[in-house]
Design a protein around this motif. Structure first.
Motif, PDB file in Angstrom:
ATOM      1  N   UNK A 112     -10.163 -28.197  16.686  1.00  0.00           N
ATOM      2  CA  UNK A 112     -10.212 -29.435  15.888  1.00  0.00           C
ATOM      3  C   UNK A 112      -9.202 -30.473  16.330  1.00  0.00           C
ATOM      4  N   UNK A 113      -7.991 -30.039  16.754  1.00  0.00           N
ATOM      5  CA  UNK A 113      -6.996 -31.000  17.207  1.00  0.00           C
ATOM      6  C   UNK A 113      -7.481 -31.745  18.434  1.00  0.00           C
ATOM      7  N   UNK A 114      -8.077 -31.027  19.388  1.00  0.00           N
ATOM      8  CA  UNK A 114      -8.600 -31.678  20.589  1.00  0.00           C
ATOM      9  C   UNK A 114      -9.721 -32.648  20.247  1.00  0.00           C
ATOM     10  N   UNK A 115     -10.558 -32.267  19.293  1.00  0.00           N
ATOM     11  CA  UNK A 115     -11.645 -33.164  18.898  1.00  0.00           C
ATOM     12  C   UNK A 115     -11.100 -34.416  18.222  1.00  0.00           C
ATOM     13  N   UNK A 116     -10.070 -34.232  17.383  1.00  0.00           N
ATOM     14  CA  UNK A 116      -9.470 -35.405  16.733  1.00  0.00           C
ATOM     15  C   UNK A 116      -8.830 -36.333  17.757  1.00  0.00           C
ATOM     16  N   UNK A 117      -8.155 -35.762  18.750  1.00  0.00           N
ATOM     17  CA  UNK A 117      -7.552 -36.590  19.778  1.00  0.00           C
ATOM     18  C   UNK A 117      -8.606 -37.335  20.579  1.00  0.00           C
TER      19      UNK A 117
END
Length: 314
Positions: free
Chosen positions: A36-41
């Protein structure tokens, strides 16, 4: 034959039974958070790229206008013009001031725009507050309907009756008549903007001030008005820019050259055959855009200021 204890695998420290070890659990949790962090970035990067593209799209006309205003005639006639002038010059500005009364027309536009902005805000602020606090009343619904209907009328449909009315009261070819037109034309949208800000003001703050002993006028001045300041500033900026850039009403209502506004004077750089004097026109247009940019730069802090500025109890 049972295996000897030395042949059995040694247990992982802290792992007491079957199932994944604590290290494996931490690995899976970290991988789950990383997704999820990579997707948010990635989504945030896409938003920034889209915003950058939009800013470039908006800035392109202004940058090209600045470049054109400083180019000599030879570069203006080039088939492959560049962004940066090879030989920048101020001759376009000198020629623009020599050919047309830019300062006088800018003064007329400034008077009309400032007066229209002040009068519009002065009328719209109390009306918007009443609409926000009594939005279910018949008067508020009628005002909302008037706002919607007024925005649907094009200029062409109202200019003839408007001209006849102003002629009867002898306000043709006067800045006073033009200011009245700008106020009436900007008022519906300004009222709609301010009503949205007024609805966002919590009633609890006003009730708390009233419980503390503040009168109705004190509540409005000390509590409500500070909260409405960003909306008032934004509305005033909208009314000013609308009046500053307006062309059609000024063209029809103003006949005297001494009373013409800046947008009308800019058309004088276009010849009778439709050929524009590009250098002076770009220089004059650049000067015409500066007041709006300067005004926005001066008051943008008010627009972005905290909306709870009046909630602090002194």
């Amino acid at each position: 034959m049972s295996p000897r204890p030395s042949d059995m695998p040694s247990p992982v420290p802290g792992h007491r039974g079957p199932g994944p070890s604590p290290g494996e659990v931490r690995h899976h949790r970290t991988a789950g958070r990383r997704g999820p962090t990579a997707r948010r970035r990635a989504a945030r990067t896409g938003q920034y790229l889209a915003l950058l593209g939009y800013l470039v799209f908006l800035a392109f006309p202004l940058l090209w206008l600045v470049s054109t205003a400083f180019k000599p005639p030879r570069e203006l006639a080039s088939l492959h013009p560049g962004w940066i002038p090879d030989h920048p010059t101020l001759d376009n500005f000198r020629q623009a001031f020599d050919e047309q009364p830019l300062l006088r027309s800018a003064g007329n536009s400034l008077i009309a725009s400032l007066a229209a902005a002040v009068i519009t805000v002065a009328i719209a602020t109390p009306m918007a507050y009443v609409m926000a606090r009594h939005h279910r009343s018949a008067l508020s619904r009628a005002a909302t309907g008037w706002i919607v209907v007024s925005q649907a009328f094009p200029f062409v449909l109202v200019i003839i009756p408007l001209f006849l009315v102003l002629k009867e009261v002898r306000l043709i070819d006067s800045l006073s008549g033009l200011i009245m037109v700008y106020v009436v034309w900007s008022l519906p949208f300004a009222l709609w903007m301010l009503a949205g800000y007024a609805r966002a003001v919590p009633r609890e703050l006003e009730e708390a001030a009233a419980v503390d002993g503040a009168g109705r006028l004190r509540v409005l001045v000390s509590v409500t008005m500070p909260l409405l300041t960003p909306g008032i500033v934004a509305t005033a900026l909208f009314a000013f820019i609308t009046a500053w850039n307006e062309f059609f009403f000024a063209l029809v209502l103003l006949k005297s050259p001494r009373k013409q506004t800046m947008p009308i004077i800019l058309t004088h750089f276009i010849g009778t055959e439709g050929v524009a004097d590009l250098g002076p026109l770009a220089a004059a247009s650049l000067l015409a855009t500066l007041p709006s940019l300067v005004l926005f730069a001066l008051i943008q802090r008010r627009i972005t200021s905290g909306t709870l500025a009046g909630a602090v109890k002194h």
